[in-house]
Design a protein around this motif. Structure first.
Motif, short mmCIF file in Angstrom:
data_model
loop_
_atom_site.label_atom_id
_atom_site.label_comp_id
_atom_site.label_asym_id
_atom_site.label_seq_id
_atom_site.Cartn_x
_atom_site.Cartn_y
_atom_site.Cartn_z
N PHE A 467 9.68 2.88 -3.96
CA PHE A 467 8.80 3.15 -4.68
C PHE A 467 7.36 2.46 -5.80
O PHE A 467 6.52 3.42 -5.33
N PHE A 468 7.27 0.92 -5.54
CA PHE A 468 6.32 0.75 -6.36
C PHE A 468 4.51 0.36 -4.91
O PHE A 468 3.84 0.68 -5.17
N LEU A 469 5.72 0.32 -3.77
CA LEU A 469 5.02 0.57 -2.50
C LEU A 469 4.15 1.71 -2.47
O LEU A 469 2.97 1.98 -1.51
N MET A 470 4.87 2.76 -2.73
CA MET A 470 4.00 4.16 -2.53
C MET A 470 3.00 4.43 -4.26
O MET A 470 2.34 5.16 -3.92
N LEU A 471 3.64 3.94 -4.95
CA LEU A 471 2.73 3.88 -5.85
C LEU A 471 1.10 3.64 -5.19
O LEU A 471 -0.08 3.83 -6.51
N VAL A 472 1.74 2.32 -5.00
CA VAL A 472 -0.06 1.58 -4.47
C VAL A 472 -0.91 2.69 -3.57
O VAL A 472 -2.08 2.70 -3.91
N ASN A 473 0.25 3.34 -2.75
CA ASN A 473 -0.95 4.54 -1.94
C ASN A 473 -1.52 5.62 -2.45
O ASN A 473 -2.23 5.53 -2.07
N LEU A 474 -0.32 5.88 -3.26
CA LEU A 474 -0.91 7.18 -4.01
C LEU A 474 -1.96 6.83 -4.57
O LEU A 474 -3.37 7.61 -5.17
#
Length: 736
Positions: A467-474
Motif C-alpha cells: 500500500f505505501f509503496l503504491m502511495l510513493v509511486n503515485l
C-alpha cells in the motif's frame, strides 16, 4: 574575423543590435564551432551552404535537437502518472461518499466532458505545436499574457514543496512496515516503578491515530508551536527529493523510463487489494454503500462545485506539466485521442480506487461494529435484573455470541419499552451504516483508517508494504509532471543546463521544505494545500482559455489543429472553448472565492491533552502567509501585462526569432511584405509551407529609404529583414 565572412561596413550610432540569427548565420558559413553550437532561443535558424534559407527551417532543426519520447506508450504513461495521483485514492472516494454515493459519478462525468477534456485537449495541443514549456507557449501566443507561464511555474513550485512531504510520510510508513505485528497494531504500554498502563493519549483515541500524530509526526498543539525538526521525517524528505532529483536529472530520457514502473505499479496494487478485499467479511457492505445513490443530493450546487474542482485538479490542468510533456511529442501526434484516453483512464482509476477504499472500509466497519456490539452487550448484561427486565431479551439470543442483527433486535425492544429511560442506559446504536458514513479523506484515510484496516488483514505487513509503496509511486508520478512544469519552461527560456537546474531546484525545495517537517509541519502542509493552488490555478486556466479562444482566435486555432492533426476536431470543442468553459470557469472561480469568504481560514489541530482534533483559527501571521501564497502565485500575470503594455519590456524581446547583439540594428522593410504574410506569421501553424513561397537570393543588398546616405542594407533570405553593420575593424563579430 573568419576570412570568408562577408561584411558591409557602415558607421552607426547604435550600440545595441537585435538581429535575426538567420541573417547572421547565412553570411558566416565558416563560424567557429562554439559559435554554431551556442544555445539561442530562436524561431528561424538554418545554415545550409547548398540551398536557400527557408523561414520554416527552424521547425526542422528544433525537431532534431529537442528531446523526444522513446515511444507513444512512454508518453501516455507519463501523462497518466502525472494526472493519476494521491487525490484519486484519498480525495475522490471521500467526495463520492459525501455527495450521494454512486449518484456523484453523474455530475462528475458530465463536468469531465464539459470542462476536463476540452481544457486538457487545449493544453496538449498548444504544447505539442509550439514545443515549448508554459512560459514559451503563452509568451508566443500573447506576450502580454506571458505571465501565465510564470504563474504556472510558481504554483508548481508551491505544490512540489508540500507534495513531496507526503511522499516522505509514505516512505516512513513503508520503512516501518517490515515488522510483525505492525507497530501501529496496538497502543503502547507505559511502565513506571509501580505499575504498567496504556498510553493515555492512545487510549483516548486509537492505536493508528496515536501512531500517526505522536510517533510519526510528533505533532505540536498549534501552528504557532514549532517544536523543532522531526529528524525522522527530515531524513524521509531528503530521500524523497533525492529520488525526484535522480529521476529528473536527464529529463524525459531518465524520468520516462521510471514511468514504466511508477505509473503501472499502482494499478497492480489496486487490483490485488480489490481481489483481497472481496474475500474479507463486510467488504460487500462497503461496495453497496458506495453505489447506493442519494439522488436528492445531486440537486445541491455544492456537489457540482466540488465535482468541477475535482475534475480540474485530477487532470493537472494549469500546472504546466501537461504542456511540458506534450512539447516533446511529434507535431503530427494525435493529441485529441491522447486527451480523451488519459481523461477516461483517470476517471476509471478513480472508480477503481473508490471500490478498493469502500471494500476495505466495509471490512473495517464490520470489525468496529462487532467491537461495538460486544462492548454494549456487556452493558446490557450488567443492567439485567436492575435497569432492564430479563423478560425483554428474546429467548433465542445467546449472550456468548451476539450478532449485530440480534443486538439491533434487543435494543429496539428495550427502546420501545423504556422509551423515556433508554438514553440513560448509554447504549450505542452500533449501526454499520453510521460507521460507513464517517467521512474520511486525505491523510486521515491513508495513514489512519486504511492502516487500521490493514492490521486485521492476514499477512498485514505484506499488504502494508504494498500500500505505501503504491502511495510513493503515485506521488512520484505526479511529482515528475510537477517538476517538469518548472524545469522545461526555464530551460527553454533561459537555456540553463538541465542537470544544474534540476539539482538547484531540488536543493532549494528541500531547504524550504524543512518547515513541513517541524513538529508543526502538518499544519503548514494543510495551509499550502488549501491556499497555494486552488485559486491561482483557476485563474491560470481561465486565462489560458481566454488567450487561445479570444486573443489568438478559436477559428485560427481550429485551422492550426487541422494542419497539425490532419483532420478538423469536432465543432463541439469550438463552442466549449469559446463560450461554455470560460463561463463555467468564471462561475467556479466566483464560487471558490465565496466559499473562502464564508469559511474563515482555519486548520485542524491535534490537541494532545484531549487526544482529539480541534478546529483553530490561524494567527495573524498565518493569515498573512495564506494571502501571500495566493497573491504571489498570480502576481506574474498582472506584472508582465503592465510591463508589456507600458513597453517597459518590448513585446518582441525574448521572442523566438531574435537575439541581442552588440552591434547593428534590425530593420524591417514593410514594403516587401504583404498583409497576408504578416498574418501568416502570427499563426501557430501556416497552412502553406514556407518553401512553396518564392524566395529571394540568400543575400540581397538594397537601399533603405530614410537611411543615412549611402547606407547599404543587407537582407537575407527574403526582403523583409536586414541589418546595418557599423564600420568596425576585424574583431570577433559577436559577443553572444
Amino acid at each position: 574575423m573568419p576570412k570568408n565572412s562577408k561584411t558591409v561596413k557602415r558607421e552607426t550610432d547604435d550600440d545595441e543590435v537585435t538581429e535575426s540569427v538567420k541573417d547572421l548565420l547565412s553570411n558566416e558559413n565558416n563560424c567557429e564551432d562554439s559559435f554554431k553550437k551556442s544555445s539561442l532561443m530562436v524561431g528561424d535558424v538554418l545554415q545550409n551552404k547548398d540551398r536557400d534559407v527557408e523561414e520554416g527551417s527552424e521547425e526542422e532543426e528544433e525537431e532534431e535537437e529537442r528531446p523526444a519520447w522513446s515511444s507513444k506508450l512512454q508518453y501516455i504513461l507519463a501523462q497518466v502518472g502525472f494526472s493519476v495521483g494521491l487525490g484519486n485514492v484519498w480525495r475522490f472516494p471521500y467526495l463520492c461518499q459525501k455527495n450521494g454515493g454512486g449518484a456523484y459519478l453523474v455530475p462528475y462525468l458530465i463536468l469531465l466532458v464539459v470542462i476536463g477534456i476540452p481544457l486538457f485537449f487545449l493544453e496538449l495541443a498548444v504544447g505539442q505545436r509550439i514545443r515549448r514549456g508554459s512560459i514559451g507557449v503563452w509568451n508566443y501566443i500573447s506576450p502580454r499574457l506571458g505571465g501565465i507561464g510564470f504563474a504556472s511555474c510558481l504554483v508548481c513550485f508551491f505544490v512540489a514543496l508540500y507534495y513531496n512531504v507526503i511522499i516522505g510520510w509514505s516512505l516512513f510508513y513503508f520503512s516501518q512496515s517490515f515488522q510483525q505485528p505492525l507497530p501501529w497494531h496496538e497502543c503502547p504500554l507505559v511502565k513506571n516503578k509501580t505499575n504498567t498502563y496504556v498510553e493515555p493519549e492512545c487510549e483516548k483515541s486509537s492505536a493508528t491515530t496515536y501512531y500517526w500524530y505522536r510517533v510519526a509526526l510528533d505533532i505540536s498543539d498549534s501552528i504557532s508551536e514549532s517544536g523543532g525538526l522531526n529528524w525522522r521525517m527530515t531524513l524521509c524528505l531528503l530521500a524523497a527529493w533525492t529520488m525526484v532529483c535522480l529521476a529528473m536529472m536527464k529529463g524525459i530520457q531518465s524520468s520516462g523510463k521510471v514511468m514504466y514502473f511508477s505509473s503501472l505499479f499502482p494499478y497492480v496494487v489496486l487490483i490485488c487489494f480489490l481481489a483481497r478485499a472481496f474475500l474479507l467479511k463486510g467488504s460487500i457492505d462497503g461496495i453497496i454503500h458506495m453505489f447506493t445513490p442519494k439522488l436528492e443530493i445531486m440537486l445541491e450546487p455544492k456537489v457540482w462545485r466540488e465535482a468541477a474542482t475535482q475534475v480540474f485538479f485530477a487532470l493537472g490542468l494549469g500546472f504546466g506539466g501537461v504542456i511540458a510533456f506534450s512539447s516533446y511529442n511529434k507535431r503530427d501526434n494525435n493529441c485529441h485521442f491522447d486527451a480523451v484516453l488519459v481523461s477516461f483512464i483517470n476517471f476509471f482509476t478513480s472508480v477503481l480506487a473508490t471500490l478498493v477504499v469502500f471494500a476495505v472500509l466495509g471490512f473495517k466497519a464490520n470489525i468496529m461494529n462487532a467491537k461495538c456490539v460486544e462492548m454494549n452487550t456487556k452493558k446490557i448484561i450488567d443492567f439485567l435484573g436492575k435497569e432492564i427486565n430479563p423478560s425483554l431479551i428474546p429467548h433465542h439470543i445467546n449472550f456468548s455470541y451476539v450478532s449485530p442483527e440480534d443486538y439491533q433486535q434487543m435494543t429496539n425492544i428495550i427502546r420501545g419499552v423504556m422509551e423515556n429511560d433508554y438514553p440513560r442506559l448509554g447504549l450505542d446504536s452500533c449501526d454499520i451504516k453510521e460507521e460507513l458514513n464517517k467521512a474520511v479523506q486525505g491523510t486521515g484515510l491513508a495513514f489512519i483508517a486504511f492502516t487500521e484496516a490493514m492490521t486485521h488483514f492476514p499477512a498485514s505487513p505484506f499488504w502494508s508494504i504494498m500500500f505505501f509503496l503504491m502511495l510513493v509511486n503515485l506521488g512520484l508520478g505526479s511529482m515528475f509532471g510537477t517538476i517538469q512544469g518548472i524545469l522545461t519552461p526555464i530551460v527553454d527560456t533561459f537555456k540553463i543546463r538541465k542537470e544544474y537546474l534540476t539539482v538547484g531546484c531540488c536543493v532549494l525545495a528541500f531547504s524550504i521544505g524543512l518547515i513541513f517537517v517541524q513538529r508543526s509541519g502538518n499544519y503548514f502542509v494543510a495551509m499550502f494545500d488549501d491556499y497555494s493552488a486552488t485559486l491561482p490555478l483557476l485563474i491560470v486556466v481561465l486565462l489560458e482559455n481566454i488567450a487561445v479562444a479570444w486573443v489568438y482566435g478559436t477559428d485560427k486555432f481550429f485551422e492550426d489543429l487541422k494542419d497539425m492533426l490532419g483532420f478538423t476536431p469536432y465543432r463541439y470543442y469550438y463552442y466549449m472553448w469559446k463560450f461554455i468553459t470560460p463561463v463555467l470557469l468564471l462561475g467556479l472561480l466566483a464560487a471558490s472565492i465565496v466559499q473562502l469568504g464564508l469559511s474563515p481560514p482555519s486548520y485542524s489541530a491535534w490537541i494532545q491533552q484531549l487526544a482529539q482534533e480541534q478546529s483553530l483559527s490561524y494567527p495573524p501571521w498565518g493569515l498573512a502567509v495564506c494571502i501571500s501564497l495566493v497573491l504571489t502565485a498570480v502576481l506574474p500575470v498582472p506584472v508582465v501585462f503592465i510591463l508589456r503594455y507600458l513597453n517597459i519590456i518590448d513585446e518582441n524581446a525574448g521572442g523566438l526569432s531574435t537575439v541581442s547583439y552588440k552591434k547593428g540594428c534590425i530593420i524591417k522593410d514593410t514594403a516587401c511584405r504583404t498583409r497576408e504574410e504578416d498574418e501568416d506569421d502570427t499563426s501557430l501553424l501556416n497552412a502553406k509551407k514556407q518553401s512553396e513561397a518564392p524566395l529571394s537570393k540568400p543575400a540581397n543588398y538594397c537601399k533603405q529609404n530614410g537611411s543615412a546616405s549611402g547606407a547599404d542594407v543587407m537582407f537575407n533570405g527574403s526582403c523583409s529583414t536586414g541589418y546595418i553593420m557599423p564600420n568596425i575593424t576585424d574583431n570577433p563579430e559577436s559577443n553572444l
